[in-house]
Scaffold this motif. Structure first.
Motif, PDB file in Angstrom:
ATOM      1  N   ARG A   1       0.830  -1.217   0.000  1.00 32.40           N
ATOM      2  CA  ARG A   1       0.000   0.000   0.000  1.00 32.40           C
ATOM      3  C   ARG A   1       0.861   1.264   0.000  1.00 32.40           C
ATOM      4  NH1 ARG A   1      -0.680   2.194   5.464  1.00 32.40           N
ATOM      5  NH2 ARG A   1       0.414   0.714   6.776  1.00 32.40           N
ATOM      6  N   LEU A   2       2.102   1.172   0.480  1.00 35.43           N
ATOM      7  CA  LEU A   2       2.959   2.362   0.480  1.00 35.43           C
ATOM      8  C   LEU A   2       3.480   2.670  -0.923  1.00 35.43           C
ATOM      9  CD1 LEU A   2       5.058   1.827   3.740  1.00 35.43           C
ATOM     10  CD2 LEU A   2       2.854   2.944   3.440  1.00 35.43           C
ATOM     11  N   PHE A   3       3.492   1.639  -1.762  1.00 35.85           N
ATOM     12  CA  PHE A   3       3.959   1.848  -3.133  1.00 35.85           C
ATOM     13  C   PHE A   3       2.832   2.354  -4.038  1.00 35.85           C
ATOM     14  CE2 PHE A   3       4.970   0.239  -7.437  1.00 35.85           C
ATOM     15  CZ  PHE A   3       6.144   0.957  -7.648  1.00 35.85           C
ATOM     16  N   GLU A   4       1.586   2.023  -3.669  1.00 34.41           N
ATOM     17  CA  GLU A   4       0.421   2.343  -4.524  1.00 34.41           C
ATOM     18  C   GLU A   4       0.439   3.770  -5.073  1.00 34.41           C
ATOM     19  OE1 GLU A   4      -2.320   0.720  -5.836  1.00 34.41           O
ATOM     20  OE2 GLU A   4      -1.111  -1.028  -5.285  1.00 34.41           O
ATOM     21  N   PRO A   5       0.594   4.807  -4.208  1.00 33.84           N
ATOM     22  CA  PRO A   5       0.505   6.183  -4.727  1.00 33.84           C
ATOM     23  C   PRO A   5       1.599   6.510  -5.742  1.00 33.84           C
ATOM     24  CG  PRO A   5       0.575   6.157  -2.310  1.00 33.84           C
ATOM     25  CD  PRO A   5       0.816   4.760  -2.757  1.00 33.84           C
ATOM     26  N   PHE A   6       2.664   5.718  -5.744  1.00 34.61           N
ATOM     27  CA  PHE A   6       3.780   6.011  -6.657  1.00 34.61           C
ATOM     28  C   PHE A   6       3.563   5.395  -8.043  1.00 34.61           C
ATOM     29  CE2 PHE A   6       5.507   6.577  -2.445  1.00 34.61           C
ATOM     30  CZ  PHE A   6       6.259   7.729  -2.571  1.00 34.61           C
TER      31      PHE A   6
ATOM     32  N   MET B   1       6.993  10.173  -8.502  1.00 32.94           N
ATOM     33  CA  MET B   1       8.095   9.238  -8.255  1.00 32.94           C
ATOM     34  C   MET B   1       8.674   9.505  -6.869  1.00 32.94           C
ATOM     35  SD  MET B   1      11.439  10.603 -10.198  1.00 32.94           S
ATOM     36  CE  MET B   1      11.839  12.324 -10.357  1.00 32.94           C
ATOM     37  N   PHE B   2       9.370   8.534  -6.355  1.00 34.73           N
ATOM     38  CA  PHE B   2      10.140   8.698  -5.114  1.00 34.73           C
ATOM     39  C   PHE B   2      11.475   9.288  -5.577  1.00 34.73           C
ATOM     40  CE2 PHE B   2      12.325   6.241  -1.419  1.00 34.73           C
ATOM     41  CZ  PHE B   2      12.122   7.299  -0.546  1.00 34.73           C
ATOM     42  N   ALA B   3      11.641  10.594  -5.400  1.00 37.42           N
ATOM     43  CA  ALA B   3      12.823  11.286  -5.927  1.00 37.42           C
ATOM     44  C   ALA B   3      14.000  11.071  -4.984  1.00 37.42           C
ATOM     45  CB  ALA B   3      12.522  12.771  -6.096  1.00 37.42           C
ATOM     46  N   HIS B   4      14.514   9.880  -4.993  1.00 40.57           N
ATOM     47  CA  HIS B   4      15.510   9.478  -4.000  1.00 40.57           C
ATOM     48  C   HIS B   4      16.284   8.285  -4.549  1.00 40.57           C
ATOM     49  CE1 HIS B   4      17.159   8.737  -0.019  1.00 40.57           C
ATOM     50  NE2 HIS B   4      16.716   7.508  -0.050  1.00 40.57           N
ATOM     51  N   GLY B   5      17.562   8.234  -4.310  1.00 41.79           N
ATOM     52  CA  GLY B   5      18.321   7.079  -4.791  1.00 41.79           C
ATOM     53  C   GLY B   5      19.803   7.218  -4.506  1.00 41.79           C
ATOM     54  N   TYR B   6      20.541   6.155  -4.812  1.00 40.88           N
ATOM     55  CA  TYR B   6      21.994   6.112  -4.596  1.00 40.88           C
ATOM     56  C   TYR B   6      22.640   5.483  -5.828  1.00 40.88           C
ATOM     57  CZ  TYR B   6      20.416   6.755   0.183  1.00 40.88           C
ATOM     58  OH  TYR B   6      19.797   7.245   1.308  1.00 40.88           O
ATOM     59  N   THR B   7      23.705   6.070  -6.309  1.00 40.92           N
ATOM     60  CA  THR B   7      24.389   5.519  -7.480  1.00 40.92           C
ATOM     61  C   THR B   7      24.628   4.018  -7.317  1.00 40.92           C
ATOM     62  OG1 THR B   7      25.490   7.616  -7.895  1.00 40.92           O
ATOM     63  CG2 THR B   7      26.511   5.661  -8.864  1.00 40.92           C
ATOM     64  N   PHE B   8      25.123   3.653  -6.151  1.00 40.37           N
ATOM     65  CA  PHE B   8      25.492   2.246  -5.945  1.00 40.37           C
ATOM     66  C   PHE B   8      24.377   1.400  -5.319  1.00 40.37           C
ATOM     67  CE2 PHE B   8      30.288   3.406  -5.812  1.00 40.37           C
ATOM     68  CZ  PHE B   8      30.370   3.261  -7.195  1.00 40.37           C
ATOM     69  N   GLY B   9      23.171   1.966  -5.154  1.00 43.71           N
ATOM     70  CA  GLY B   9      22.065   1.175  -4.588  1.00 43.71           C
ATOM     71  C   GLY B   9      21.739  -0.003  -5.501  1.00 43.71           C
ATOM     72  N   GLY B  10      21.679  -1.201  -4.942  1.00 40.56           N
ATOM     73  CA  GLY B  10      21.379  -2.383  -5.754  1.00 40.56           C
ATOM     74  C   GLY B  10      22.490  -2.737  -6.720  1.00 40.56           C
ATOM     75  N   HIS B  11      23.712  -2.398  -6.369  1.00 42.29           N
ATOM     76  CA  HIS B  11      24.888  -2.668  -7.208  1.00 42.29           C
ATOM     77  C   HIS B  11      24.874  -4.122  -7.714  1.00 42.29           C
ATOM     78  CE1 HIS B  11      29.091  -3.163  -8.323  1.00 42.29           C
ATOM     79  NE2 HIS B  11      29.203  -1.850  -8.287  1.00 42.29           N
ATOM     80  N   PRO B  12      25.139  -4.324  -9.020  1.00 40.57           N
ATOM     81  CA  PRO B  12      25.057  -5.685  -9.561  1.00 40.57           C
ATOM     82  C   PRO B  12      25.923  -6.708  -8.806  1.00 40.57           C
ATOM     83  CG  PRO B  12      25.307  -4.101 -11.347  1.00 40.57           C
ATOM     84  CD  PRO B  12      25.448  -3.322 -10.072  1.00 40.57           C
ATOM     85  N   VAL B  13      27.149  -6.316  -8.461  1.00 40.78           N
ATOM     86  CA  VAL B  13      28.028  -7.275  -7.767  1.00 40.78           C
ATOM     87  C   VAL B  13      27.447  -7.611  -6.394  1.00 40.78           C
ATOM     88  CG1 VAL B  13      30.327  -7.627  -6.781  1.00 40.78           C
ATOM     89  CG2 VAL B  13      30.087  -6.569  -9.045  1.00 40.78           C
ATOM     90  N   SER B  14      26.959  -6.594  -5.700  1.00 45.31           N
ATOM     91  CA  SER B  14      26.383  -6.836  -4.370  1.00 45.31           C
ATOM     92  C   SER B  14      25.130  -7.693  -4.459  1.00 45.31           C
ATOM     93  CB  SER B  14      26.032  -5.502  -3.697  1.00 45.31           C
ATOM     94  OG  SER B  14      27.174  -4.682  -3.637  1.00 45.31           O
ATOM     95  N   ALA B  15      24.306  -7.415  -5.467  1.00 44.93           N
ATOM     96  CA  ALA B  15      23.073  -8.195  -5.616  1.00 44.93           C
ATOM     97  C   ALA B  15      23.398  -9.653  -5.948  1.00 44.93           C
ATOM     98  CB  ALA B  15      22.190  -7.574  -6.697  1.00 44.93           C
ATOM     99  N   ALA B  16      24.402  -9.862  -6.792  1.00 46.81           N
ATOM    100  CA  ALA B  16      24.806 -11.241  -7.128  1.00 46.81           C
ATOM    101  C   ALA B  16      25.328 -11.958  -5.883  1.00 46.81           C
ATOM    102  CB  ALA B  16      25.880 -11.214  -8.219  1.00 46.81           C
ATOM    103  N   VAL B  17      26.108 -11.233  -5.087  1.00 41.38           N
ATOM    104  CA  VAL B  17      26.641 -11.829  -3.856  1.00 41.38           C
ATOM    105  C   VAL B  17      25.495 -12.153  -2.894  1.00 41.38           C
ATOM    106  CG1 VAL B  17      27.992 -11.315  -1.791  1.00 41.38           C
ATOM    107  CG2 VAL B  17      28.929 -10.778  -4.040  1.00 41.38           C
ATOM    108  N   ALA B  18      24.512 -11.252  -2.804  1.00 42.47           N
ATOM    109  CA  ALA B  18      23.371 -11.497  -1.905  1.00 42.47           C
ATOM    110  C   ALA B  18      22.627 -12.769  -2.330  1.00 42.47           C
ATOM    111  CB  ALA B  18      22.421 -10.306  -1.911  1.00 42.47           C
ATOM    112  N   MET B  19      22.451 -12.950  -3.638  1.00 44.79           N
ATOM    113  CA  MET B  19      21.772 -14.169  -4.115  1.00 44.79           C
ATOM    114  C   MET B  19      22.570 -15.412  -3.717  1.00 44.79           C
ATOM    115  SD  MET B  19      18.911 -13.475  -5.654  1.00 44.79           S
ATOM    116  CE  MET B  19      18.461 -14.716  -6.854  1.00 44.79           C
ATOM    117  N   ALA B  20      23.882 -15.350  -3.916  1.00 44.34           N
ATOM    118  CA  ALA B  20      24.725 -16.507  -3.566  1.00 44.34           C
ATOM    119  C   ALA B  20      24.731 -16.732  -2.049  1.00 44.34           C
ATOM    120  CB  ALA B  20      26.145 -16.290  -4.090  1.00 44.34           C
TER     121      ALA B  20
END
Ligand SMILES: Cc1ncc(COP(=O)(O)O)c(C=O)c1O
Length: 458
Positions: free
Chosen positions: A305-310, A316-335
Motif C-alpha cells: 500500500r505504500l507503493f500504490e501512490p507512486f 516518483m520517489f525522488a531518491h536514490g543512490y548511485t550504488f544502490g542495488g549494485h550488480p556485484v552486491s546483488a549477485a553476492v546477496a543471491m549466492a
C-alpha cells in the motif's frame, strides 16, 4: 615483536587512514593499529598471523563466516559480466531477482524492495518514504518520527536524528527536527514492572502511544524500532510488546518501521526479526548480513500500500543512490541466500541458540556480570559494579575498565568483540551464524578469564 613505528603499513595507517568512530589519539604515541588481513570460517587473522575468534561477525555482518569461495566467485562472475549499472529507470537481472526473492521471504505484503548501499541509507530512505507517502495520500502534516532511547540507527542526518545517543549527535547539532524518543525495553533497569515482562511490555509500548498523542497523531509519520535493540546491549522485546505497538500504530495511522540492519538474515534464527516475534511491519530496513559482507548492500522492504501512490502519473520517489542495488552486491546477496538454504543456517541458529545462551549464562557466577540478555546469536553481557544493587560504573570507571582494560584484554586473548559504553557498559557478541558449541565454549572461556581479572581490578 616488530616496532610499529618502523612498519610501513602501520605508519601509513596512522598517517592517512581515518578510522571510523575511532579515537586516533591512541595511535599518535606509537600505539599499534590492529590490522586484520584474512578470515577463515569463524576466525580472523592479523598481520602477524595471530588468530582471533570473530565474536562480532565483523560488525554484525559476516553471517556465513569468512573465506567462502562461492561468494567471492559470485562477485567475480558478476563483475566480469556487468560490473555496474544503476537501478535508476533501468534494471539489471540480479537486482530484479534479488527483489523478487526478498519479497517472497519477507513477512506479510512487504513486496517492494528499494535498494541502498547500507543501513543508515536504508533508515534515511524509510523516513523520506514515510513523509512522501503521507503527502501523496492527503495527510501532509504527518512527518515526525519516534524511536527509542539509546538506539542507534545510523549516521546520515535523518538516521542520526532518529538515533537515541546524545553523545553521537551533539557534534552535529542542529539535526533534523521532529524526531522524538521513547523508553526502550531494558527490563533489567525497568523503571516499572521489572518483575513482570508482560506488564513491562505494555508499559513500554504505551510510551509510544503517549508520544504520538502528545505530538498529535496528525503530525506523526513513523515509529522506528529494532526487533532486538543493539545499542545499550541487546534488549529483546517483552512478550506482547510488538503486538501492542502494532495496534497503536494502526489506531493512529503511523507506520511501523522494523530496523533490521542487524536482526535480519538469520541473526535471530529467522530470515527477518519481525518473524521471530510475530509482528507485521510496514517497512523493514536491512543491510549488513544480506551479503555476509562480501559486498556492501542495504535496502528497505516496503508494504504494497505504500507503493500504490507512486504508481500514478508523473509521481516518483525522488531518491536514490548511485550504488544502490549494485550488480556485484546483488549477485553476492543471491549466492549468500543460496548458502543460507543449502546449509540451513536459520535452522542451525534455532537449534543452537539455547546452547549459546546457556554457555554465556555460566558467566553470571562472576561478580562483575549483572545481566546476560539477547536472542538468537545476538547477546549483550552487562557489567556492573555491584550485582545486588545493579549499581553501574561512573564515566571514569567505565573508561578505565572498558576502554582501558576489557576491550584490549579480550583482543589480546584472541576474541574480537566489542565492549560498549554507549549505554550501561556491555560486552556485545554476535558471532557468525556457522558457530557451534566449540566456539561458544571458546568465547565463554576467554570472557571468563578477562572479566575475572576485571573484577579483581575493581
Ligand atoms: C539498527 C541499525 N540501523 C542502522 C545502522 C547503520 O548502518 P550502516 O552502518 O550500514 O549505515 C546500524 C549499524 O550498525 C544499525 O545497527
Amino acid at each position: 615483536m616488530t616496532d610499529p613505528t618502523q612498519d610501513p603499513l602501520q605508519s601509513a595507517a596512522r598517517d592517512h587512514l581515518w578510522m571510523h568512530f575511532t579515537r586516533h589519539s591512541s595511535f599518535e604515541n606509537g600505539g599499534e593499529v590492529p590490522v586484520i588481513v584474512r578470515g577463515d570460517g569463524a576466525y580472523i587473522y592479523d598481520d602477524k598471523g595471530k588468530r582471533y575468534l570473530d565474536g562480532l561477525a565483523g560488525l554484525f555482518v559476516s553471517q556465513v563466516g569468512h573465506g567462502r569461495q562461492e561468494l567471492a566467485q559470485a562477485a567475480a562472475k558478476q563483475a566480469a559480466e556487468l560490473a555496474f549499472f544503476p537501478v535508476w529507470s533501468y534494471a539489471h537481472p540480479k537486482a530484479v531477482e534479488l527483489a523478487e526473492r526478498l519479497a517472497a521471504l519477507a513477512p506479510g505484503d512487504l513486496n517492494r524492495v528499494f535498494f541502498t548501499t547500507g543501513g543508515g541509507d536504508a533508515v534515511e530512505s524509510a523516513w523520506k518514504l514515510a513523509k512522501q507517502y503521507f503527502k501523496l495520500t492527503g495527510r501532509p502534516t504527518k512527518h515526525k518520527v519516534i524511536s527509542r532511547a539509546i538506539a542507534y540507527h545510523g549516521t546520515p542526518h535523518g538516521a542520526l536524528s532518529l538515533t537515541g545517543l546524545p553523545g553521537l549527535k551533539a557534534p552535529f547539532e542542529p539535526l533534523v527536527p521532529s524526531a522524538f524518543r521513547v523508553p526502550n525495553t531494558n527490563i533489567y533497569r525497568a523503571p516499572e514492572h521489572g518483575d513482570d515482562p508482560e506488564a513491562f511490555g505494555r508499559w513500554a509500548a504505551d510510551r509510544i502511544e503517549e508520544a504520538i498523542e502528545f505530538e498529535g497523531p496528525d503530525t506523526v509519520a513513523a515509529v522506528f524500532l529494532e526487533p532486538v535493540q543493539n545499542a545499550g546491549g541487546c534488549f529483546p522485546p517483552p512478550p506482547g510488546y510488538f503486538q501492542r505497538v502494532r495496534e497503536i500504530c494502526d489506531r493512529h495511522d503511523v507506520l511501523l518501521v522494523s530496523d533490521e540492519v542487524i536482526c535480519a538474515y538469520g541473526r535471530l534464527g529467522t530470515m527477518f526479526g519481525a518473524q521471530k516475534f510475530g509482528y507485521r511491519p510496514d517497512i523493514i530496513t536491512f543491510a549488513k548480513g544480506i551479503t555476509s559482507g562480501y559486498a556492501p548492500l542495504g535496502g528497505m522492504l516496503v508494504a504494497d500500500r505504500l507503493f500504490e501512490p507512486f504508481k500514478e502519473g508523473t509521481r516518483m520517489f525522488a531518491h536514490g543512490y548511485t550504488f544502490g542495488g549494485h550488480p556485484v552486491s546483488a549477485a553476492v546477496a543471491m549466492a549468500n541466500l543460496d548458502l543460507f538454504e543449502r546449509e540451513d543456517l536459520l535452522g542451525h541458529v534455532r537449534r543452537n541458540e539455547g546452547a549459546f545462551r546457556a554457555t554465556l549464562e555460566k558467566l553470571l557466577d562472576l561478580p562483575i556480570v549483572g545481566d546476560v540478555r539477547g536472542d538468537g546469536f545476538f547477546y549483550g553481557i552487562e557489567l556492573v559494579k555491584d550485582k545486588n544493587t545493579k549499581e553501574t560504573f561512573d564515566d571514569d570507571e567505565a573508561e578505565r575498565l572498558l576502554r582501558g582494560f576489557v576491550d584490549k584484554a579480550l583482543y589480546d586473548a584472541g576474541l574480537y568483540c566489542r565492549a560498549d559504553d554507549r549505554g550501561d557498559p556491555v560486552v556485545q557478541l554476535a558471532p557468525p551464524l556457522i558457530c557451534d558449541q566449540s566456539h561458544f565454549d571458546e568465547i565463554e572461556q576467554i570472557l571468563r578469564a578477562v572479566l575475572s581479572e576485571a573484577s579483581n581490578r575493581l
